[in-house]
Design a protein around this motif. Structure first.
Motif, PDB file in Angstrom:
ATOM      1  N   LEU A 220       0.828  -1.213   0.000  1.00 55.96           N
ATOM      2  CA  LEU A 220       0.000   0.000   0.000  1.00 55.96           C
ATOM      3  C   LEU A 220       0.860   1.260   0.000  1.00 55.96           C
ATOM      4  N   TYR A 221       1.999   1.207   0.691  1.00 53.43           N
ATOM      5  CA  TYR A 221       2.884   2.369   0.758  1.00 53.43           C
ATOM      6  C   TYR A 221       3.628   2.613  -0.545  1.00 53.43           C
ATOM      7  N   SER A 222       3.696   1.608  -1.417  1.00 50.01           N
ATOM      8  CA  SER A 222       4.475   1.726  -2.646  1.00 50.01           C
ATOM      9  C   SER A 222       3.820   2.688  -3.625  1.00 50.01           C
ATOM     10  N   ARG A 223       4.621   3.579  -4.218  1.00 54.62           N
ATOM     11  CA  ARG A 223       4.093   4.527  -5.199  1.00 54.62           C
ATOM     12  C   ARG A 223       3.826   3.852  -6.545  1.00 54.62           C
ATOM     13  N   ASN A 224       4.430   2.681  -6.774  1.00 53.37           N
ATOM     14  CA  ASN A 224       4.339   2.023  -8.081  1.00 53.37           C
ATOM     15  C   ASN A 224       3.417   0.820  -8.098  1.00 53.37           C
ATOM     16  N   LEU A 225       2.663   0.620  -7.037  1.00 58.25           N
ATOM     17  CA  LEU A 225       1.750  -0.520  -6.971  1.00 58.25           C
ATOM     18  C   LEU A 225       0.394  -0.084  -6.435  1.00 58.25           C
ATOM     19  N   ASP A 226      -0.660  -0.743  -6.905  1.00 59.54           N
ATOM     20  CA  ASP A 226      -1.983  -0.538  -6.335  1.00 59.54           C
ATOM     21  C   ASP A 226      -2.223  -1.685  -5.357  1.00 59.54           C
ATOM     22  N   GLY A 227      -1.795  -1.459  -4.129  1.00 53.45           N
ATOM     23  CA  GLY A 227      -1.870  -2.522  -3.128  1.00 53.45           C
ATOM     24  C   GLY A 227      -3.270  -2.982  -2.817  1.00 53.45           C
ATOM     25  N   LEU A 228      -4.264  -2.158  -3.125  1.00 49.15           N
ATOM     26  CA  LEU A 228      -5.653  -2.535  -2.834  1.00 49.15           C
ATOM     27  C   LEU A 228      -6.105  -3.694  -3.706  1.00 49.15           C
ATOM     28  N   ASN A 229      -5.441  -3.884  -4.847  1.00 45.13           N
ATOM     29  CA  ASN A 229      -5.837  -4.953  -5.764  1.00 45.13           C
ATOM     30  C   ASN A 229      -5.036  -6.235  -5.556  1.00 45.13           C
ATOM     31  N   ILE A 230      -4.214  -6.266  -4.512  1.00 40.99           N
ATOM     32  CA  ILE A 230      -3.393  -7.446  -4.246  1.00 40.99           C
ATOM     33  C   ILE A 230      -3.789  -8.043  -2.894  1.00 40.99           C
ATOM     34  N   THR A 231      -4.112  -9.319  -2.904  1.00 40.65           N
ATOM     35  CA  THR A 231      -4.467 -10.040  -1.677  1.00 40.65           C
ATOM     36  C   THR A 231      -3.246 -10.803  -1.173  1.00 40.65           C
ATOM     37  N   VAL A 232      -3.044 -10.759   0.136  1.00 40.34           N
ATOM     38  CA  VAL A 232      -1.868 -11.395   0.748  1.00 40.34           C
ATOM     39  C   VAL A 232      -2.318 -12.435   1.762  1.00 40.34           C
ATOM     40  N   ASP A 233      -1.739 -13.611   1.661  1.00 42.88           N
ATOM     41  CA  ASP A 233      -2.003 -14.667   2.646  1.00 42.88           C
ATOM     42  C   ASP A 233      -0.671 -15.341   2.980  1.00 42.88           C
ATOM     43  N   THR A 234      -0.445 -15.608   4.256  1.00 40.98           N
ATOM     44  CA  THR A 234       0.822 -16.205   4.688  1.00 40.98           C
ATOM     45  C   THR A 234       0.568 -17.484   5.467  1.00 40.98           C
ATOM     46  N   GLN A 235       1.289 -18.525   5.123  1.00 44.25           N
ATOM     47  CA  GLN A 235       1.188 -19.806   5.815  1.00 44.25           C
ATOM     48  C   GLN A 235       2.588 -20.331   6.078  1.00 44.25           C
ATOM     49  N   GLN A 236       2.946 -20.383   7.374  1.00 47.19           N
ATOM     50  CA  GLN A 236       4.260 -20.865   7.805  1.00 47.19           C
ATOM     51  C   GLN A 236       5.399 -20.118   7.097  1.00 47.19           C
ATOM     52  N   GLY A 237       5.239 -18.806   6.985  1.00 48.17           N
ATOM     53  CA  GLY A 237       6.280 -17.967   6.401  1.00 48.17           C
ATOM     54  C   GLY A 237       6.251 -17.885   4.886  1.00 48.17           C
ATOM     55  N   MET A 238       5.382 -18.658   4.243  1.00 51.60           N
ATOM     56  CA  MET A 238       5.257 -18.631   2.788  1.00 51.60           C
ATOM     57  C   MET A 238       4.147 -17.663   2.404  1.00 51.60           C
ATOM     58  N   VAL A 239       4.479 -16.635   1.643  1.00 54.67           N
ATOM     59  CA  VAL A 239       3.516 -15.599   1.269  1.00 54.67           C
ATOM     60  C   VAL A 239       2.894 -15.929  -0.080  1.00 54.67           C
ATOM     61  N   HIS A 240       1.557 -15.868  -0.143  1.00 54.91           N
ATOM     62  CA  HIS A 240       0.826 -16.122  -1.376  1.00 54.91           C
ATOM     63  C   HIS A 240       0.159 -14.820  -1.819  1.00 54.91           C
ATOM     64  N   LEU A 241       0.494 -14.378  -3.018  1.00 59.03           N
ATOM     65  CA  LEU A 241      -0.068 -13.149  -3.574  1.00 59.03           C
ATOM     66  C   LEU A 241      -1.082 -13.497  -4.651  1.00 59.03           C
ATOM     67  N   SER A 242      -2.211 -12.806  -4.626  1.00 56.71           N
ATOM     68  CA  SER A 242      -3.232 -12.994  -5.660  1.00 56.71           C
ATOM     69  C   SER A 242      -3.873 -11.642  -5.964  1.00 56.71           C
ATOM     70  N   GLY A 243      -4.574 -11.585  -7.086  1.00 54.89           N
ATOM     71  CA  GLY A 243      -5.194 -10.325  -7.475  1.00 54.89           C
ATOM     72  C   GLY A 243      -4.702  -9.885  -8.838  1.00 54.89           C
ATOM     73  N   ASN A 244      -4.631  -8.552  -9.032  1.00 51.12           N
ATOM     74  CA  ASN A 244      -4.289  -8.028 -10.345  1.00 51.12           C
ATOM     75  C   ASN A 244      -3.235  -6.932 -10.260  1.00 51.12           C
ATOM     76  N   VAL A 245      -2.342  -6.924 -11.246  1.00 52.88           N
ATOM     77  CA  VAL A 245      -1.365  -5.852 -11.420  1.00 52.88           C
ATOM     78  C   VAL A 245      -1.415  -5.415 -12.880  1.00 52.88           C
ATOM     79  N   GLN A 246      -0.768  -4.275 -13.182  1.00 47.39           N
ATOM     80  CA  GLN A 246      -0.864  -3.704 -14.522  1.00 47.39           C
ATOM     81  C   GLN A 246       0.200  -4.225 -15.479  1.00 47.39           C
ATOM     82  N   SER A 247       1.297  -4.758 -14.955  1.00 45.51           N
ATOM     83  CA  SER A 247       2.384  -5.175 -15.834  1.00 45.51           C
ATOM     84  C   SER A 247       3.251  -6.216 -15.143  1.00 45.51           C
ATOM     85  N   SER A 248       4.130  -6.834 -15.932  1.00 36.20           N
ATOM     86  CA  SER A 248       5.067  -7.807 -15.360  1.00 36.20           C
ATOM     87  C   SER A 248       6.037  -7.120 -14.411  1.00 36.20           C
ATOM     88  N   ALA A 249       6.364  -5.836 -14.694  1.00 35.09           N
ATOM     89  CA  ALA A 249       7.251  -5.091 -13.805  1.00 35.09           C
ATOM     90  C   ALA A 249       6.605  -4.892 -12.438  1.00 35.09           C
TER      91      ALA A 249
END
Length: 276
Positions: A220-249
């Motif tokens: 959310l703090y990042s100027r280059n990402l729309d953090g609201l469109n990214i879902t974060v889930d963590t299990q035993q230290g493994m982070v799973h990201l889902s949702g949408n971004v605008q580019s591969s970068a």
């Protein structure tokens, strides 16, 4: 330091105890004195932090858990206090009961000077938090100052890479217009090295909920990402990201941001889709 005198007074009761009970009491006294030292360390860290020393924050440590009470002005300062407390050796959990000052919030919305001070304090504390959360910079001695969107970093880094990373973390923070990176590079900075090693050793004890919270905040703090469109889930230290971004970068930046958070063992971004 909360209850320090009472904890010392507990030692007086040892006189006349049986050997067995005296042994048990010795253990209790040792634990209480250790907790008193931890409270002092947390309080000192707050007193030395320019963003937190204006506030009265009470600290009580018991069985590795630090309870923080008092009032601060912003949510970021509240979170910053928690991260600093977690950085003290022996503290592995924080019960953060700090409250926000409603009067400051009201003034910040109506008074221009107060509003700018609010924005500068929030921006500086946000950058400091990102540095503390990052596994590669949280052990460094870095002072952060913000004025009208310009962030200045002072202190020391262990190597040029750590200095460059600190600058990038600051520059990639929403609201930052310019970064003046004045960090000096000193390989002999043993205190920073020890702090980093201690953080690495404690990484396994960081909870999944803590990791999820800090990854979300960093996105959310990042100027280059729309953090609201990214879902974060963590299990035993493994982070799973889902949702949408605008580019591969953006996807790569999201993975890098999550990977560098303390305690993260790996990042799975297979469900993070790129909008066509």
């Amino acid at each position: 330091m909360a209850d320090f005198i009472e904890k010392q007074g507990a030692a007086i009761g040892l006189i006349g105890l049986t050997p067995f009970s005296a042994f048990a009491a010795d253990g209790d006294m040792s634990r209480e004195l250790s907790e008193a030292r931890q409270e002092g360390s947390v309080w000192t860290a707050f007193a030395l932090n320019r963003h937190l020393n204006p506030f009265t924050i009470d600290v009580d440590v018991e069985n590795g858990s630090a309870k923080l009470t008092g009032t601060v002005e912003t949510e970021v300062e509240r979170d910053l206090a928690e991260q600093i407390a977690l950085g003290v050796e022996g503290v592995n959990k924080v019960d953060n009961q700090l409250k926000l000052d409603p009067e400051f919030q009201a003034k910040a919305s109506t008074e221009p000077n107060m509003s700018q001070r609010f924005e500068d304090a929030t921006l500086a504390a946000t950058v400091k938090s990102k540095l503390l959360w990052n596994s590669n910079t949280e052990g460094l001695d870095i002072d952060v100052d913000a004025e009208n969107g310009k962030v200045t970093l002072n202190g020391s880094a262990q190597n040029p890479e750590a200095k460059e990373l600190a600058g990038r973390l600051a520059a990639n923070t929403d609201g930052v217009r310019e970064v003046n990176n004045l960090l000096s590079v000193s390989k002999a900075d043993s205190s920073a090295a020890k702090a980093q090693n201690a953080a690495d050793d404690a990484a396994a004890a960081i909870s999944d909920a803590w990791i999820t919270s800090k990854v979300k905040s960093s996105l959310l703090y990042s100027r280059n990402l729309d953090g609201l469109n990214i879902t974060v889930d963590t299990q035993q230290g493994m982070v799973h990201l889902s949702g949408n971004v605008q580019s591969s970068a953006e996807k790569q930046l999201a993975v890098e941001t999550a990977s560098n958070i303390r305690g993260v063992r790996g990042v799975d971004a297979d469900s993070l889709r790129i909008d066509s």
